[in-house]
Every structure is written in structure tokens, then in C-alpha cells.
Scaffold this motif. Structure first.
Motif, mmCIF file in Angstrom:
data_model
loop_
_atom_site.group_PDB
_atom_site.id
_atom_site.type_symbol
_atom_site.label_atom_id
_atom_site.label_comp_id
_atom_site.label_asym_id
_atom_site.label_seq_id
_atom_site.Cartn_x
_atom_site.Cartn_y
_atom_site.Cartn_z
ATOM 1 N N VAL A 178 0.885 -1.166 0.000
ATOM 2 C CA VAL A 178 0.000 0.000 0.000
ATOM 3 C C VAL A 178 0.922 1.215 0.000
ATOM 4 N N ASP A 179 0.847 2.009 -1.072
ATOM 5 C CA ASP A 179 1.778 3.137 -1.177
ATOM 6 C C ASP A 179 1.300 4.339 -0.352
ATOM 7 N N GLU A 180 2.032 5.444 -0.455
ATOM 8 C CA GLU A 180 1.750 6.635 0.343
ATOM 9 C C GLU A 180 0.375 7.234 0.064
ATOM 10 N N LEU A 181 -0.184 6.935 -1.101
ATOM 11 C CA LEU A 181 -1.506 7.446 -1.469
ATOM 12 C C LEU A 181 -2.618 6.444 -1.176
ATOM 13 N N GLY A 182 -2.240 5.259 -0.689
ATOM 14 C CA GLY A 182 -3.222 4.225 -0.391
ATOM 15 C C GLY A 182 -3.514 3.295 -1.558
ATOM 16 N N VAL A 183 -2.738 3.410 -2.628
ATOM 17 C CA VAL A 183 -2.930 2.575 -3.812
ATOM 18 C C VAL A 183 -2.245 1.221 -3.601
ATOM 19 N N PRO B 2 -3.152 4.736 3.942
ATOM 20 C CA PRO B 2 -1.730 4.406 4.058
ATOM 21 C C PRO B 2 -1.285 4.385 5.522
ATOM 22 N N ALA B 3 -0.194 3.689 5.761
ATOM 23 C CA ALA B 3 0.406 3.693 7.091
ATOM 24 C C ALA B 3 0.976 5.086 7.360
ATOM 25 N N LEU B 4 1.113 5.404 8.636
ATOM 26 C CA LEU B 4 1.685 6.696 9.016
ATOM 27 C C LEU B 4 2.962 6.487 9.814
ATOM 28 N N TYR B 5 3.938 7.328 9.555
ATOM 29 C CA TYR B 5 5.173 7.356 10.325
ATOM 30 C C TYR B 5 5.450 8.811 10.650
ATOM 31 N N ASN B 6 5.495 9.134 11.938
ATOM 32 C CA ASN B 6 5.638 10.527 12.383
ATOM 33 C C ASN B 6 4.588 11.421 11.744
ATOM 34 N N GLY B 7 3.386 10.881 11.616
ATOM 35 C CA GLY B 7 2.279 11.657 11.075
ATOM 36 C C GLY B 7 2.242 11.790 9.560
ATOM 37 N N MET B 8 3.208 11.194 8.881
ATOM 38 C CA MET B 8 3.287 11.289 7.422
ATOM 39 C C MET B 8 2.944 9.938 6.796
ATOM 40 N N PRO B 9 2.197 9.940 5.681
ATOM 41 C CA PRO B 9 1.887 8.671 5.023
ATOM 42 C C PRO B 9 3.141 8.029 4.436
ATOM 43 N N VAL B 10 3.257 6.714 4.616
ATOM 44 C CA VAL B 10 4.389 5.956 4.085
ATOM 45 C C VAL B 10 3.868 4.664 3.459
#
Length: 85
Positions: free
Chosen positions: A27-32, A62-70
């Protein structure tokens, strides 16, 4: 979500195939969803149906790391069974 949608092809239904399929996808940063792969299958036609089902899923959160999508990988078990009428 995937647990609620058993996947069976007509060939699998006729042979009463049942078991668990293990699928991995990214699952990429955009949820694709991309990079769908079969890690453990039970029958070639049923496995192909499961992979196609996952490829057609709409975007995920998407997953979050430090509040950012990853981007991240997801392992999902799909239970396959048949119901007798």
C-alpha cells in the motif's frame, strides 16, 4: 474486509476446495495497492481469483510514520470454503 469475502472459482467450488491463501501486497503513500503476490495457495484457479480480487480493491488508508503517510506491505490470509446447499 477480506475475511468477509470468500473467494471461490467455479472449478474450486466443484472440487470443494477449501483452505487458506496467503497474499502480500504493498500500500503506497496514497493508499494505492500494488505488488500483489501469492505467498501460499491452495488451487491454481482459486489462487488466481484471490489475486484478482485483491488487485481490484479500492484505495486503503496508508500507514503513518511521524504523522506522514508511508508505503508499507500488508500480509493477508484469505479463508476459502464452500457452503453446501
Amino acid at each position: 474486509f477480506l475475511e468477509m469475502h470468500p473467494v471461490l472459482s467455479e472449478a474450486g467450488r466443484k472440487r470443494k476446495v477449501k483452505g487458506s491463501i496467503l497474499v502480500r501486497f504493498r500500500v503506497d503513500e496514497l493508499g494505492v495497492i500494488d505488488g500483489v503476490e501469492l505467498l501460499r495457495g491452495i488451487h491454481p484457479e482459486v489462487d488466481a481469483g484471490a489475486l484478482e480480487f485483491v488487485r481490484q480493491l479500492t484505495a486503503w488508508e496508508p500507514a503513518l510514520y511521524n504523522g506522514m503517510p508511508v508505503a508499507t506491505y500488508v500480509l493477508k490470509r484469505m479463508d476459502v470454503y464452500y457452503e453446501e446447499n
